[in-house]
Design an enzyme around this catalytic site. Structure first.
Site, short mmCIF file in Angstrom:
data_model
loop_
_atom_site.label_atom_id
_atom_site.label_comp_id
_atom_site.label_asym_id
_atom_site.label_seq_id
_atom_site.Cartn_x
_atom_site.Cartn_y
_atom_site.Cartn_z
N TYR A 112 0.83 -1.21 0.00
CA TYR A 112 0.00 0.00 0.00
C TYR A 112 0.86 1.26 0.00
CZ TYR A 112 0.93 1.05 4.96
OH TYR A 112 1.54 1.38 6.15
N HIS B 116 -1.92 -20.84 -0.10
CA HIS B 116 -0.72 -20.03 0.13
C HIS B 116 0.05 -19.81 -1.18
CE1 HIS B 116 -1.74 -21.17 4.17
NE2 HIS B 116 -0.83 -20.35 4.66
N LYS C 104 6.39 -1.90 1.88
CA LYS C 104 5.23 -1.30 2.55
C LYS C 104 4.05 -2.27 2.42
CE LYS C 104 3.30 3.34 3.20
NZ LYS C 104 3.36 3.37 4.63
N ARG D 187 8.01 4.04 -4.79
CA ARG D 187 8.11 3.09 -3.66
C ARG D 187 7.04 2.00 -3.80
NH1 ARG D 187 7.80 5.42 2.33
NH2 ARG D 187 5.61 5.66 1.75
N GLU E 273 12.42 2.14 14.04
CA GLU E 273 11.49 3.20 13.62
C GLU E 273 10.25 3.13 14.47
OE1 GLU E 273 9.96 2.57 9.62
OE2 GLU E 273 9.95 0.40 9.91
N ARG F 160 -8.61 -19.85 -1.78
CA ARG F 160 -7.55 -19.67 -0.79
C ARG F 160 -6.47 -20.75 -0.89
NH1 ARG F 160 -5.86 -21.12 4.17
NH2 ARG F 160 -4.90 -19.47 5.43
N LEU G 173 11.10 1.10 7.02
CA LEU G 173 10.52 1.61 5.78
C LEU G 173 11.24 2.92 5.46
CD1 LEU G 173 8.16 1.20 3.69
CD2 LEU G 173 7.10 3.09 4.90
N1 PDD Z 1 3.03 5.14 7.46
N2 PDD Z 1 7.66 3.64 8.89
C1 PDD Z 1 6.50 2.97 8.85
C2 PDD Z 1 6.45 1.60 9.44
C3 PDD Z 1 5.37 3.53 8.24
O1 PDD Z 1 4.22 2.84 8.17
C4 PDD Z 1 5.45 4.84 7.70
C5 PDD Z 1 4.29 5.49 7.02
C6 PDD Z 1 6.69 5.52 7.77
C7 PDD Z 1 6.88 6.90 7.20
O2 PDD Z 1 6.86 6.87 5.80
P1 PDD Z 1 6.38 8.12 4.93
O3 PDD Z 1 7.18 9.28 5.39
O4 PDD Z 1 6.68 7.75 3.53
O5 PDD Z 1 4.92 8.31 5.20
C8 PDD Z 1 7.77 4.89 8.37
C9 PDD Z 1 1.85 5.56 6.77
C10 PDD Z 1 1.67 7.03 6.73
C11 PDD Z 1 0.66 4.81 7.31
O6 PDD Z 1 0.78 3.60 7.43
O7 PDD Z 1 -0.38 5.41 7.58
#
Ligand code: PDD
Length: 288
Positions: free
Chosen positions: A33, A102, A147, A52, A180, A100, A204
């Site tokens: 996403y 895997h 992501k 990304r 993070e 379904r 991320l």
């Molecule tokens: N989240 N790390 C993680 C685990 C994240 O899910 C996100 C973003 C970031 C920051 O990435 P960016 O600056 O590109 O938004 C870092 C989004 C906003 C969310 O899941 O809502």
């Protein structure tokens, strides 16, 4: 704003948009996403988000069914149709719908979904409230650079943080190494240098993180893309979070302990201002 969704080529009201119960995103979390901020009706750093998105899809071997230009076209139509001026676009790509299993199904078509949601106008910098964070073990997998929609460890940690009155859980791995947040990247000023975890598989690589790094480099602030541990975090004079929805968010306390300096400290404050400058350059002064 009107809540409109787009699924594989068709627009509908968000409340009426449907996908199959057998979609692999729903059954297996088999998808990726993006969240793209919209200011003044203009998507912020759209190219970086779409790049990304492409990389995340490639990493889990899903072929994006639309080109980057086609996706840009859909986003711009979605913003227009939903009259989205201050909000975000959510987009999700899954491997598709199939019985379904895997194993990757043969001949499955990926499902691409997008919709817009409203967010309030961004507050004045002085109205941004410094927040508290807690620290928790990072229980995620080792491919956090993707992501993925598999967000259960993030959701569980974020819930714990909220229950402790904190805006975010700062996650750490073995040896207390801070990676993070559950939905943000973490920066700290330690011994006069800005530190953040390098963009490895353990985090991320945030678009907001990249903007902040660029600003720091341009302003020649001492910077180390080098991981720090919990002890160093505790000794930090400044801490802030970055994300698409939070921008640059000052942190005032970690695990109930106030930082040495009142937040936002001078570096964070400068970044908040410079980040707003980027928004103005890309979205406010634009006359498209
Ligand atoms: N989240 N790390 C993680 C685990 C994240 O899910 C996100 C973003 C970031 C920051 O990435 P960016 O600056 O590109 O938004 C870092 C989004 C906003 C969310 O899941 O809502």
């Amino acid at each position: 704003m009107q809540n409109i969704a787009w699924i594989d080529g068709t627009f509908s009201a968000l409340s009426e948009a449907k996908i199959s119960i057998e979609d692999r995103g729903y059954l297996l979390g088999d998808g990726v996403y993006e969240v793209i901020r919209v200011y003044n009706g203009i998507p912020f750093y759209l190219d970086s988000h779409l790049e990304r998105f492409r990389k995340s899809a490639e990493a889990i071997r899903i072929k994006t069914p639309f080109t980057i230009d086609q996706m840009k076209g859909v986003i711009s139509e979605l913003i227009k149709k939903s009259v989205c001026t201050e909000g975000y676009i959510y987009m999700q790509l899954t491997r598709g719908s199939a019985r379904r299993d895997h194993l990757f199904p043969a001949d499955v078509s990926p499902t691409l979904v997008m919709y817009g949601r409203e967010l309030g106008k961004i507050p004045e910098i002085d109205a941004v409230e410094p927040q508290e964070c807690i620290t928790l073990p990072d229980e995620r997998w080792l491919n956090c650079y993707i992501k993925t929609i598999n967000l259960l460890p993030n959701a569980l940690a974020r819930q714990k943080a909220a229950e402790a009155g904190a805006i975010e859980a700062v996650l750490y791995r073995k040896g207390g190494i801070v990676t993070e947040g559950t939905r943000s990247n973490v920066f700290a000023v330690i011994d006069g240098k800005v530190r953040t975890h390098p963009a490895t598989n353990l985090i991320l690589s945030g678009i907001s993180r990249a903007i902040v790094l660029e600003i720091l480099r341009e302003s020649e602030v001492p910077l180390l893309e080098k991981a720090f541990d919990l002890q160093e975090l505790e000794s930090a004079s400044e801490v802030w979070l970055t994300s698409t929805t939070m921008e640059v968010n000052p942190v005032k306390a970690v695990d109930g302990k106030l930082l040495e300096r009142p937040a936002p400290g001078p570096v964070c404050r400068r970044l908040m201002e410079a980040f707003r400058g980027r928004i103005a350059e890309e979205c406010l002064e634009d006359v498209r």
